[in-house]
Write an enzyme that holds these catalytic residues in place. Structure first.
Site, PDB file in Angstrom:
ATOM      1  N   GLY A 153      45.600  47.195  40.068  1.00 55.40           N
ATOM      2  CA  GLY A 153      45.318  45.300  39.912  1.00 55.40           C
ATOM      3  C   GLY A 153      46.882  44.739  40.489  1.00 55.40           C
ATOM      4  O   GLY A 153      47.204  45.843  41.347  1.00 55.40           O
ATOM      5  N   GLU A 208      32.240  45.279  39.495  1.00 56.86           N
ATOM      6  CA  GLU A 208      32.435  45.486  41.640  1.00 56.86           C
ATOM      7  C   GLU A 208      31.315  45.142  41.771  1.00 56.86           C
ATOM      8  O   GLU A 208      30.009  44.069  40.547  1.00 56.86           O
ATOM      9  CB  GLU A 208      32.021  46.785  42.042  1.00 56.86           C
ATOM     10  CG  GLU A 208      33.809  47.085  41.996  1.00 56.86           C
ATOM     11  CD  GLU A 208      34.752  47.075  42.858  1.00 56.86           C
ATOM     12  OE1 GLU A 208      34.494  46.448  43.651  1.00 56.86           O
ATOM     13  OE2 GLU A 208      35.897  46.583  42.101  1.00 56.86           O
ATOM     14  N   LYS A 223      40.418  54.967  43.595  1.00 54.52           N
ATOM     15  CA  LYS A 223      41.937  54.647  43.093  1.00 54.52           C
ATOM     16  C   LYS A 223      42.433  56.797  42.681  1.00 54.52           C
ATOM     17  O   LYS A 223      43.277  56.016  43.763  1.00 54.52           O
ATOM     18  CB  LYS A 223      41.700  54.113  41.498  1.00 54.52           C
ATOM     19  CG  LYS A 223      41.157  52.683  42.263  1.00 54.52           C
ATOM     20  CD  LYS A 223      40.707  52.032  40.693  1.00 54.52           C
ATOM     21  CE  LYS A 223      40.204  50.883  41.232  1.00 54.52           C
ATOM     22  NZ  LYS A 223      39.695  50.186  39.714  1.00 54.52           N
ATOM     23  N   GLY A 315      41.953  42.082  39.101  1.00 51.17           N
ATOM     24  CA  GLY A 315      42.115  40.396  38.203  1.00 51.17           C
ATOM     25  C   GLY A 315      42.376  39.898  39.384  1.00 51.17           C
ATOM     26  O   GLY A 315      43.562  40.266  39.605  1.00 51.17           O
TER      27      GLY A 315
HETATM   28  N1  HSE Z   1      35.939  46.767  38.979  1.00 46.72           N
HETATM   29  C1  HSE Z   1      37.468  47.460  39.065  1.00 46.72           C
HETATM   30  C2  HSE Z   1      37.735  47.494  37.326  1.00 46.72           C
HETATM   31  C3  HSE Z   1      38.309  45.524  39.925  1.00 46.72           C
HETATM   32  O1  HSE Z   1      36.793  47.093  37.175  1.00 46.72           O
HETATM   33  O2  HSE Z   1      38.497  47.887  37.389  1.00 46.72           O
HETATM   34  C4  HSE Z   1      38.925  46.190  39.879  1.00 46.72           C
HETATM   35  O3  HSE Z   1      39.630  47.870  41.287  1.00 46.72           O
END
Ligand code: HSE
Length: 339
Positions: A153, A208, A223, A315
């Site tokens: 984020g 998500e 990621k 966020g």
């Molecule tokens: N769904 C993801 C999380 C949102 O919970 O980390 C941020 O990439």
């Protein structure tokens, strides 16, 4: 700097709000005057070569559900026509992450690169599926490709490793890259069941659109792939990750870990050879053992040892701040190379 924004969900709207609230400071401190010259969502688009009025753009989205109502013209161009034909320095790709094929973001990014536009992506799909070839295409076309908001984020996990640890050699890293699963596991520790903790995460907007992307470990794996490519120089994609989610974690496992002064966390790890995402028992004293929606990553470096970065991993406004960071970097690079 002129920007084309593709996708106008929570993150892109937060970015527009950030530009509105910080425009004076962006100009005085960074000499940057970003103008959104086109914005596309599912319902249509808004275009203004002089720069869209962001207040009006946000109001159109809020009241009518689409930016197409920005003015009477109610334009109906598709994203590809806009990317190819509207003059701009940067394209912001903010459509939802799709880890099966990466579309439509993949095509948007490729076409922006081919038309010589720099890219900022907050969409993880194309990077997770084709990082090595996208980076090659960006280099071939002489454009910058930045994606700070895809990992952590607003927490600068990628920059911390890439820039702050530049003089060292990172040998491995491990951490928590998904806020939703960390929230669920933390709540289970407080006694909530898996299902009610997941419902809670959905309601709070962390999850998500398809929550199995979080709970089955796909989001953390995406990621991890981005980090392995960007930080470790590995040429890997989603298929290289050994992945297991948290759906098998029972309340009794969580309780047992707690008795051992540990907690079960969905840990993503890279040791320069292997990429793993799996539920792991982590001692409470380990700095990556954070709770709630926090993300945390520990890097092990050859000379400086272990370093940990912790912060909010999801966020709208947090991720919007990462977009701004990328934009300033692109602007600095363009300025440097035009002098
Ligand atoms: N769904 C993801 C999380 C949102 O919970 O980390 C941020 O990439």
């Amino acid at each position: 700097m002129r920007l084309i924004v593709i996708g106008f969900g929570v993150v892109a709207q937060s970015f527009a709000k950030l530009l509105l609230s910080r425009s004076a400071e962006l100009y005085s401190e960074h000499g940057i005057k970003p103008r959104i010259v086109a914005c596309v969502d599912k319902g249509g688009c808004a275009i203004s070569p002089a720069g869209l009025n962001l207040q009006r753009l946000l109001e159109a989205k809020k009241s009518k559900g689409t930016v197409a109502f920005y003015d009477k013209a109610g334009s109906k161009f598709d994203p590809m026509q806009i990317i190819e034909n509207v003059d701009a320095e940067v394209v912001l790709e903010a459509t939802p992450t799709n880890l099966e094929g990466g579309e439509p973001g993949m095509t948007h990014i490729i076409s922006a690169m081919r038309t010589g536009k720099n890219i900022i992506s907050v969409n993880k799909g194309p990077l997770a599926l084709a990082f090595p070839s996208l980076m090659e295409l960006a280099n071939y076309n002489g454009v910058m490709f930045r994606f700070s908001g895809t990992v952590g984020g607003g927490t600068p996990i990628l920059e911390f490793a890439k820039r702050c640890l530049k003089g060292d050699r990172i040998t491995s890293f491990r951490g928590i890259l998904n806020g939703t699963t960390n929230y669920i596991l933390s709540k289970m520790e407080e006694g909530l069941t898996y299902d009610s903790a997941l419902d809670d995460a959905k309601q709070k907007g962390y999850a998500e659109a398809i929550p199995s992307l979080d709970t089955d470990g796909y989001d953390a794996a995406a990621k991890l792939v981005i980090m392995a490519n960007w930080i470790m120089g590995m040429k890997v994609t989603m298929k290289d990750v050994d992945r297991r989610g948290i759906s098998d974690v029972k309340l009794s496992d969580v309780k047992k870990a707690k008795q051992n002064n540990s907690a079960i966390k969905l840990i993503a790890a890279c040791n320069n050879k292997r990429l793993d995402v799996k539920p792991t028992e982590v001692p409470k004293i380990d700095p990556i053992c954070v709770n709630g929606t926090l993300n945390a990553v520990s890097f092990s470096s050859e000379h400086s040892g272990q370093q940990t970065i912790i912060g909010r991993g999801a966020g709208g406004i947090e991720t919007a701040s990462a977009i701004l960071r990328d934009l300033i970097e692109i602007r600095d690079h363009v300025f440097e190379h035009s002098n």
